[in-house]
Design an enzyme around this catalytic site. Structure first.
Site, short mmCIF file in Angstrom:
data_model
loop_
_atom_site.label_atom_id
_atom_site.label_comp_id
_atom_site.label_asym_id
_atom_site.label_seq_id
_atom_site.Cartn_x
_atom_site.Cartn_y
_atom_site.Cartn_z
N GLU A 197 0.84 -1.21 0.00
CA GLU A 197 0.00 0.00 0.00
C GLU A 197 0.87 1.26 0.00
O GLU A 197 0.61 2.21 0.74
CB GLU A 197 -0.92 0.02 1.24
CG GLU A 197 -1.75 -1.23 1.40
CD GLU A 197 -2.78 -1.15 2.53
OE1 GLU A 197 -3.00 -0.04 3.07
OE2 GLU A 197 -3.37 -2.19 2.85
N ASP A 238 2.65 4.62 -0.14
CA ASP A 238 2.58 6.05 -0.46
C ASP A 238 3.58 6.77 0.44
O ASP A 238 3.99 6.26 1.48
CB ASP A 238 1.17 6.66 -0.39
CG ASP A 238 0.34 6.23 0.81
OD1 ASP A 238 0.92 5.94 1.85
OD2 ASP A 238 -0.91 6.21 0.68
O1 G3I Z 1 -19.02 4.87 1.49
C1 G3I Z 1 -19.09 6.20 2.03
C2 G3I Z 1 -19.93 7.07 1.17
O2 G3I Z 1 -21.25 6.58 1.18
C3 G3I Z 1 -19.86 8.51 1.68
O3 G3I Z 1 -20.56 9.36 0.81
C4 G3I Z 1 -18.42 8.97 1.78
C5 G3I Z 1 -18.29 10.36 2.38
O4 G3I Z 1 -17.00 10.56 2.93
O5 G3I Z 1 -17.70 8.08 2.59
C6 G3I Z 1 -17.68 6.77 2.07
O6 G3I Z 1 -16.90 5.94 2.88
C7 G3I Z 1 -15.51 6.16 2.81
C8 G3I Z 1 -14.86 4.89 2.31
O7 G3I Z 1 -13.44 5.02 2.31
C9 G3I Z 1 -15.28 4.55 0.87
O8 G3I Z 1 -14.92 5.57 -0.01
C10 G3I Z 1 -15.00 6.51 4.19
O9 G3I Z 1 -15.50 7.76 4.60
C11 G3I Z 1 -13.48 6.54 4.19
O10 G3I Z 1 -13.02 6.67 5.54
C12 G3I Z 1 -12.93 5.25 3.62
O11 G3I Z 1 -11.53 5.36 3.59
C13 G3I Z 1 -10.82 4.19 3.27
C14 G3I Z 1 -9.99 3.74 4.48
O12 G3I Z 1 -9.23 2.60 4.11
C15 G3I Z 1 -10.85 3.38 5.67
O13 G3I Z 1 -10.01 3.07 6.75
C16 G3I Z 1 -9.89 4.50 2.12
O14 G3I Z 1 -10.66 4.80 0.97
C17 G3I Z 1 -8.98 3.30 1.84
O15 G3I Z 1 -8.03 3.66 0.89
C18 G3I Z 1 -8.29 2.92 3.14
O16 G3I Z 1 -7.44 1.84 2.91
C19 G3I Z 1 -6.70 1.35 4.04
C20 G3I Z 1 -6.46 -0.13 3.80
O17 G3I Z 1 -7.68 -0.79 3.58
C21 G3I Z 1 -5.71 -0.75 4.97
N1 G3I Z 1 -4.51 -0.02 5.26
C22 G3I Z 1 -4.66 1.41 5.46
C23 G3I Z 1 -5.35 2.04 4.26
C24 G3I Z 1 -5.45 3.54 4.42
O18 G3I Z 1 -6.28 3.89 5.47
#
Ligand code: G3I
Length: 369
Positions: free
Chosen positions: A283, A285
């Site tokens: 992952e 960055d």
């Molecule tokens: O699904 C909702 C959507 O309905 C809403 O409109 C929107 C508004 O902010 O949020 C959406 O959910 C978001 C979700 O990603 C899908 O896009 C969450 O807020 C957001 O917190 C979430 O973030 C993800 C994160 O994991 C959660 O912990 C990131 O995209 C994703 O890249 C990230 O990936 C993780 C790996 O799985 C594990 N390692 C760490 C890495 C970075 O945090």
């Protein structure tokens, strides 16, 4: 599968050159010889330079990117995603909240979309992730479970999801982020209710559902040697001694300029290889405090060069994945306010110095002019 790739890449590259995507001017002034200097003199399609995937393949590795479903309507983005990489990780689409939103009701829509796109581009998939404490549906976190109940829920989920993608994915991040920084087990729903044995159980069920998928444990801040990566080392050794199906350790490598480069990365990769395990940077960055400037981007490029070289230096490090490839879709600014610019392409999909540095590390030399 690979036989058709050059034709596909050729077609995509032609389209990209026509639109200028991926070949624009440098994002920021910088001292490194960026891939973009060639773009200013409009390279001829006949001199198309090899992609990161092609360069990595020459080294027996892959070069991947995460992606996420909402981004897939961005055609400039998907064209570059399809061209430059040969391994794809769904950033969210295969997580529990997406795949089993109601108990026993499975939804493969988002995961299938990404697997379908990857297949169309002849890319493999690192599937992510089965057992995590985050992004769980409310039905799972909103009540108490007995150990027997929760074990049954977990088994059913793993068998269903891994079974659905059986034969379609290269690997699974089976358990994600199981340890605290000090190497103790993270206090999650899984650990609290099931004890540490949930990890071996999850690996066994995943293996049962897809015996050919490579099964990983994956975490952040285990890039260098330290208490947390030591915990993985001990756990991996123990699991292997007990015959538990574990194939690899994923080092997420979410790095930040202000915290320094993990100088023991290569040693760390090597010790896991010594156990007979694959490793991968899963992952990657390299974030920085904004605004970005030439000096920060040059340091970032150096880190991307070094981490890519570290993987190449260790035989069982199978590849590198960036956590999406463009700053346009990075998770960083939302989680670390004031930080960002973490990826090798900028928000306009223009390659940054880090892109040239990765190419160089992969043996690609300087871009064609
Ligand atoms: O699904 C909702 C959507 O309905 C809403 O409109 C929107 C508004 O902010 O949020 C959406 O959910 C978001 C979700 O990603 C899908 O896009 C969450 O807020 C957001 O917190 C979430 O973030 C993800 C994160 O994991 C959660 O912990 C990131 O995209 C994703 O890249 C990230 O990936 C993780 C790996 O799985 C594990 N390692 C760490 C890495 C970075 O945090």
């Amino acid at each position: 599968m690979r036989r058709t790739r050059p034709r596909l890449i050729g077609a995509l590259a032609t389209a990209l050159l026509a639109t200028g995507v991926g070949a624009g001017p440098p994002a920021q002034a910088n001292s490194a010889p960026a891939a973009t200097t060639s773009a200013q003199t409009a390279p001829a399609p006949a001199k198309k330079q090899p992609t990161l995937a092609e360069l990595a393949r020459r080294q027996g590795r892959y070069f991947g990117s995460a992606t996420d479903n909402p981004e897939l309507t961005d055609t400039a983005y998907t064209a570059l995603l399809g061209r430059e990489f040969d391994m794809i990780t769904p950033g969210n689409g295969m997580k529990w909240y997406a795949t089993e939103p109601r108990q026993g009701v499975f939804d493969w829509t988002n995961g299938d979309e990404i697997v379908g796109l990857a297949r169309a581009h002849h890319q493999r998939v690192r599937a992510h992730t089965l057992v995590w404490h985050s992004q769980l549906p409310d039905w799972l976190t909103g009540r108490d479970w007995t150990p027997d109940e929760l074990r049954a829920v977990l088994k059913k989920h793993i068998l269903a999801e891994v079974g659905h993608y059986r034969g379609k994915v290269y690997s699974w991040d089976v358990v994600n982020e199981a340890f605290n920084e000090d190497g103790s087990y993270r206090d999650t729903l899984w650990y609290r209710t099931l004890g540490p044995g949930y990890i071996a159980d999850a690996l066994r069920w995943a293996h049962q559902a897809d015996p050919r998928a490579k099964l990983y444990l994956n975490d952040y801040n285990i890039d260098g040697v330290g208490a947390k990566s030591d915990a993985y080392y001990r756990l991996a050794k123990d699991l292997l001694a007990r015959g538990v199906p574990l194939d690899g350790i994923g080092l997420q490598a979410h790095l930040a300029l202000q915290y320094g480069y993990p100088a023991t990365l290569e040693d760390n990769l090597r010790r896991f290889s010594g156990l007979g395990l694959d490793t991968a940077l899963t992952e990657v960055d390299v974030r920085m405090q904004l605004p970005a400037d030439a000096a920060k981007l040059a340091t970032q490029a150096q880190w991307y060069r070094e981490l890519t070289a570290a993987c190449l230096a260790v035989r069982r490090c199978v590849g590198v994945t960036v956590w999406d490839y463009t700053d346009k879709y990075s998770w960083i600014p939302a989680v670390f306010p004031g930080e960002g610019a973490a990826l090798p392409w900028d928000e306009q999909l223009r390659p940054k110095p880090a892109y040239a540095a990765i190419r160089q590390a992969l043996g690609g030399g300087q871009p064609l002019s």
